[in-house]
Design a protein around this motif. Sequence first.
Motif, short mmCIF file in Angstrom:
data_model
loop_
_atom_site.label_atom_id
_atom_site.label_comp_id
_atom_site.label_asym_id
_atom_site.label_seq_id
_atom_site.Cartn_x
_atom_site.Cartn_y
_atom_site.Cartn_z
N THR A 212 23.99 46.45 43.87
CA THR A 212 22.81 46.02 44.59
C THR A 212 22.07 47.23 45.16
O THR A 212 22.69 48.12 45.75
CB THR A 212 23.19 45.09 45.75
N TYR A 213 20.74 47.25 44.96
CA TYR A 213 19.89 48.31 45.51
C TYR A 213 18.81 47.68 46.40
O TYR A 213 18.57 46.48 46.33
CB TYR A 213 19.19 49.08 44.39
N GLY A 214 18.12 48.51 47.21
CA GLY A 214 16.97 48.04 47.95
C GLY A 214 17.16 48.10 49.45
O GLY A 214 17.98 48.86 49.98
N LEU A 215 16.38 47.24 50.16
CA LEU A 215 16.39 47.27 51.62
C LEU A 215 17.61 46.54 52.19
O LEU A 215 18.32 47.07 53.04
CB LEU A 215 15.11 46.62 52.16
N ALA A 216 17.84 45.34 51.73
CA ALA A 216 18.95 44.54 52.27
C ALA A 216 19.55 43.72 51.15
O ALA A 216 18.87 43.34 50.19
CB ALA A 216 18.47 43.64 53.40
N GLY A 217 20.82 43.41 51.31
CA GLY A 217 21.44 42.61 50.26
C GLY A 217 22.89 42.28 50.54
O GLY A 217 23.55 42.92 51.37
N ALA A 218 23.36 41.27 49.86
CA ALA A 218 24.77 40.88 49.88
C ALA A 218 25.19 40.66 48.44
O ALA A 218 24.44 40.08 47.65
CB ALA A 218 24.98 39.62 50.71
N SER A 219 26.35 41.14 48.09
CA SER A 219 26.79 41.02 46.71
C SER A 219 28.24 40.53 46.68
O SER A 219 28.99 40.71 47.64
CB SER A 219 26.68 42.36 45.98
N GLY A 220 28.59 39.91 45.58
CA GLY A 220 29.95 39.41 45.43
C GLY A 220 30.35 39.36 43.98
O GLY A 220 29.53 39.52 43.08
N GLY A 221 31.62 39.12 43.76
CA GLY A 221 32.11 39.04 42.39
C GLY A 221 33.53 38.51 42.33
O GLY A 221 34.28 38.56 43.31
N TYR A 222 33.88 37.99 41.15
CA TYR A 222 35.23 37.47 40.94
C TYR A 222 35.57 37.57 39.45
O TYR A 222 34.70 37.35 38.59
CB TYR A 222 35.34 36.01 41.39
N SER A 223 36.84 37.85 39.16
CA SER A 223 37.30 37.89 37.77
C SER A 223 38.68 37.24 37.67
O SER A 223 39.49 37.33 38.60
CB SER A 223 37.35 39.32 37.23
N ALA A 283 39.91 39.21 42.35
CA ALA A 283 40.37 39.42 40.97
C ALA A 283 41.80 38.92 40.87
O ALA A 283 42.65 39.30 41.67
CB ALA A 283 40.29 40.89 40.58
N ASP A 284 42.04 38.05 39.90
CA ASP A 284 43.37 37.48 39.72
C ASP A 284 43.82 37.67 38.27
O ASP A 284 43.12 37.26 37.34
CB ASP A 284 43.38 35.98 40.05
N GLY A 285 44.99 38.28 38.10
CA GLY A 285 45.62 38.40 36.79
C GLY A 285 46.87 37.53 36.74
O GLY A 285 47.67 37.55 37.67
N VAL A 286 47.01 36.77 35.67
CA VAL A 286 48.12 35.82 35.54
C VAL A 286 48.75 35.97 34.17
O VAL A 286 48.06 35.90 33.14
CB VAL A 286 47.65 34.36 35.74
N ALA A 287 50.08 36.17 34.13
CA ALA A 287 50.85 36.20 32.88
C ALA A 287 52.07 35.30 33.06
O ALA A 287 52.93 35.59 33.91
CB ALA A 287 51.26 37.63 32.52
N GLU A 288 52.13 34.23 32.29
CA GLU A 288 53.23 33.27 32.41
C GLU A 288 53.78 32.94 31.03
O GLU A 288 53.01 32.68 30.11
CB GLU A 288 52.76 31.98 33.09
N ARG A 289 55.11 32.95 30.94
CA ARG A 289 55.74 32.59 29.66
C ARG A 289 56.92 31.64 29.91
O ARG A 289 57.76 31.89 30.78
CB ARG A 289 56.25 33.83 28.92
#
Length: 375
Positions: A212-223, A283-289
Motif C-alpha cells: 500500500t502506498y499514499g497518504l493513508a491506508g490499511a492492508s491485509g492478507g491471508y494464505s 498464513a496457515d500450512g497444513v500437511a496431513e496423512r
Amino acid sequence: VLDSSVLAETRDDGATRSNLRAGTTTIRTDAGLDYDGTLDATGAAVAQVAGGLLESDAEVVSTARLGNRTGLVTGQLVVEALNAPRKTAEDGPNFKVIQGGGLNVAVGFSDGDIKTTTLAEIGDQSLVTIEGTTTAPGNARIEALADVRLDDEARFDSGGLVSLPVSDARQRATMDTDTRIGTGAQLTTQAGNVTVSARSDSDLDVRAFSTTYGLAGASGGYSLAQAKADDRVTVAPGAQLVGVGEVVITAGGDQRGFGLLDADATTRVFNKTALAITTTPGADGVAERVSRVDIGSGAQVASSRDLVVRATEGYLSASGLSQGRDLAREAIEEIAKVFGNDIEGALELRGGTASNVGSTGVNIDGTLRTGIRNK
C-alpha cells in the motif's frame, strides 16, 4: 475433470488364462493434467472499488486394474496408477490488482481445490502367476502414486490518498491413493519379489502479497496451503499374496522411499502510507496423512525371504509464515541503528501456523508367513 483408466481382463467362470511367459505384463495409467488460471483487475480512478474471485479447481482419476476373474501367467508384472496434476503454468501472479487514484478498495480471492483418486488393483477372484527362476527371477509390482504440484499467488499493489487492499490465496489438495488385492485373488511368484504400495506426494506453494502506498491506508492478507493424503493398501478377504522372494507392503511410501507432503503458505503485507493501519496477516500450512494397511479375514501374505508390512506417515513439511511492515516501524528501526541497536525486523508483525499430522495403522485379520521354503 480428467479420468484415466486401464482395465485388462479375461472373463468367464475363471478358466480363461492369458499366457505371456516370456515377457512383461504392464498395466499403467499416467493422469498428467496441467491447468492454471489468471485474473488481472488493474486500474486507476479518483475512486475505485475492485474485487473478484479466481477459482481453479480440478478432479483427476487414475485407475490401473487387472479385472475380476482374470487368469494370467507372465514373466514380470507391473500394475501402476500414476496421478500427477500440475498447477504451475503461470510464471507471474494468478490474481493481480494494481490501483492508483483517490480512494482505492480492493478485495480479491484466489481459491482452488484439487482432488485426486488413484487406484491400482488386482481384481476379485483373479489368478496370477509370475514365472521365474533363481537366476532369472520374475517380480511383481503393484503401486498407486499421487504427485500433486501447485503454485498460486495473489498480489495487490494499491496507491492513492486512501488505500484498503486485502489479498487472499487459498489452495487445498486432497489425495485418495489406494492399492488393492481383490477378494479371493491369488498372486504368486515362482522366484521373485512382490512389492505393493500406495503413496502420495505434494509440493504446494501459496503466496499472498499486499503493498500500500499514499497518504493513508490499511492492508491485509491471508494464505492457506493444505495437503491431505489418505494412502491405503488392502489385501481383501480370502486373497493370497505369495512371493518366493521378498514381499514388501507399504502405505505412505513405495520402493523409492517414503512420501513427502510439502505445503508452504506465505503472506507479506507492506504498508507504505504516511498514516498506516497495519493488521497482522495470516498464513496457515497444513500437511496431513493417514496411512493404513488392512489384511482381511482369511487372507494370506507369505514370503520365502523377508516380509515387510508397514504404514508410515512419511515426511510432513508444512509451513505458514506471515509478515507485516509499515513505514513507522521501519523508521524506529533506523533510529535504533543510530544508537547502535540493530533491531531490523524485530518490530514486524509476524504470524502464521504450521500443522503436521500423521496417523498410521496396520490391521491384520488374516495370516502372515515367512520362510515358506525353509525345511
